[in-house]
Each structure stands twice: as C-alpha cells, then as structure tokens.
Scaffold this active site. Sequence first.
Site, short mmCIF file in Angstrom:
data_model
loop_
_atom_site.label_atom_id
_atom_site.label_comp_id
_atom_site.label_asym_id
_atom_site.label_seq_id
_atom_site.Cartn_x
_atom_site.Cartn_y
_atom_site.Cartn_z
N TYR A 177 0.85 -1.19 0.00
CA TYR A 177 0.00 0.00 0.00
C TYR A 177 0.88 1.24 0.00
O TYR A 177 2.06 1.18 0.34
CB TYR A 177 -0.95 0.02 1.21
CG TYR A 177 -0.30 0.36 2.53
CD1 TYR A 177 -0.19 1.68 2.96
CD2 TYR A 177 0.24 -0.63 3.35
CE1 TYR A 177 0.41 2.00 4.18
CE2 TYR A 177 0.84 -0.32 4.55
CZ TYR A 177 0.92 1.00 4.96
OH TYR A 177 1.52 1.32 6.15
N CYS A 178 0.27 2.36 -0.41
CA CYS A 178 1.03 3.61 -0.39
C CYS A 178 0.13 4.77 0.02
O CYS A 178 -0.56 4.67 1.04
CB CYS A 178 1.76 3.86 -1.72
SG CYS A 178 0.76 3.80 -3.19
N ARG A 179 0.10 5.84 -0.75
CA ARG A 179 -0.56 7.07 -0.30
C ARG A 179 -2.06 7.09 -0.53
O ARG A 179 -2.78 7.84 0.12
CB ARG A 179 0.07 8.27 -1.00
CG ARG A 179 1.50 8.53 -0.57
CD ARG A 179 2.16 9.58 -1.45
NE ARG A 179 3.47 9.96 -0.92
CZ ARG A 179 4.35 10.69 -1.58
NH1 ARG A 179 4.07 11.11 -2.81
NH2 ARG A 179 5.51 11.01 -1.02
N CYS A 183 -1.94 6.24 -6.07
CA CYS A 183 -0.50 6.28 -5.80
C CYS A 183 0.15 5.16 -6.59
O CYS A 183 -0.18 3.98 -6.43
CB CYS A 183 -0.25 6.11 -4.31
SG CYS A 183 1.50 6.02 -3.87
#
Length: 221
Positions: A177-179, A183
Amino acid sequence: MASGAAKVALFDALASVAQALGNGRRAEIVDLLAQGERSVEEVASEISQSVANTSQHLQVLARAGLVRTRRDGTRVYYRLASERVGDLWAAVRDVAVGHVAEVGGLADEYLGERSGVESLSADELEQRLARGEVVVLDVRPEQEYRAGHIAGARSAPLPSLASLMPTLPRRREVIAYCRGPYCVYADDAVRLLRQRGLKARRLDVGYPEWRRANRPIEIAS
C-alpha cells in the site's frame, strides 16, 4: 449589511474552500499532507515546483483554513488543519472519478497497465491481518512510514524493495500500500513482486483512508 449582501458574502466565504482546492498543484499538496507534515522545501520537491510557487500555493490553502503551520528554527512545516480536510479531499476525488469522464483515462495513463495488479479491500486486509495470513508492505518513503502506518506493516520504500525481497516469506501473500488509490508506488511494487514469483496484491486505498476509518495504526518510535 443587507440580507442579500450578507447571503452573497456567506456563500463566497463557503466557496473559498472549494476555490482553494481548485488547482491541481494545491490538490496534490493536500494529498501529500494527508500523509503527514512537510516543510515547504519538501513539498516543493514532491510536486516538482519551485519553493516560491509552492509557498504561494500553501498560503492560499492556509488562508482558506485548510492547512496549519509550525516553525522549527528557520523552517516552516505545514500540516492539514484537521482530518475533515482529508475527508473533503477524498470526497472531491471520488466525485471526480464518478462524474468527470476523462479521469479514468488519465488515471490509466498515469498508473499504467493494471490488468496484472489485483487489489483487495481494507475490510479484507484487516481480517487477514488479524489471522496472520499476509505480509503488509508500506512502500511509501520511510519518513511517511515513521509518521504513521498500518499496524504490523513493514517499511519497504520502493527503491529498496528489490533488496528486501529475499527476506519475504514465500508462502504468504504480500499486500502493498502507499498514499492512496492513485498512488503509483503500490502498483509498481505489485508488478515487481509478481515478477519475482511472489503472490502480491495492492490495498485499494492508502494509509490516510485506513487511518480515517479508525483501523489499527502504529507510529514509529
């Protein structure tokens, strides 16, 4: 003030919030600050703008009450004024996805071919985390991981992901996962993990959405 003029002034004041978000670079800044506070210089680097232009954008957001500041020596740091600002940005983004025809095509152009990038929901991830069935990787920059991350997630910034792969268990699925949903880091991480023979998917949201839903988080000491 006459009632008609007062009404105009009121709605102009209410609209000032939307006006502050009515610029792509300022929307990008709000998306970035949802991860945690940043200095003007850091924001400028992230959005590929000069410090002067970035400062002007931040001042517009500050006048609209969307960001707050703190000073540390000669540096000024900005943060979102409240979680409600993050909620507002998420709502604007979701309405745009549902009602602005070109958003889907632009997202595809930015994120690349996604046929090999499967996702899972936050509900499913929370359940599988509780059962110890997955390895969760936070592929944002380490600074953002330290400011707050999904409980149990491991910091794996995208540039260092390849070197971390030999330490990942091959019998458990890896979730990156990221932002946020747009993302690109998480998509790139899933592609790289799958190329190396690992079973991988991305979370369909990012850390800010996870946090605002009151799901388990941790802050690095």
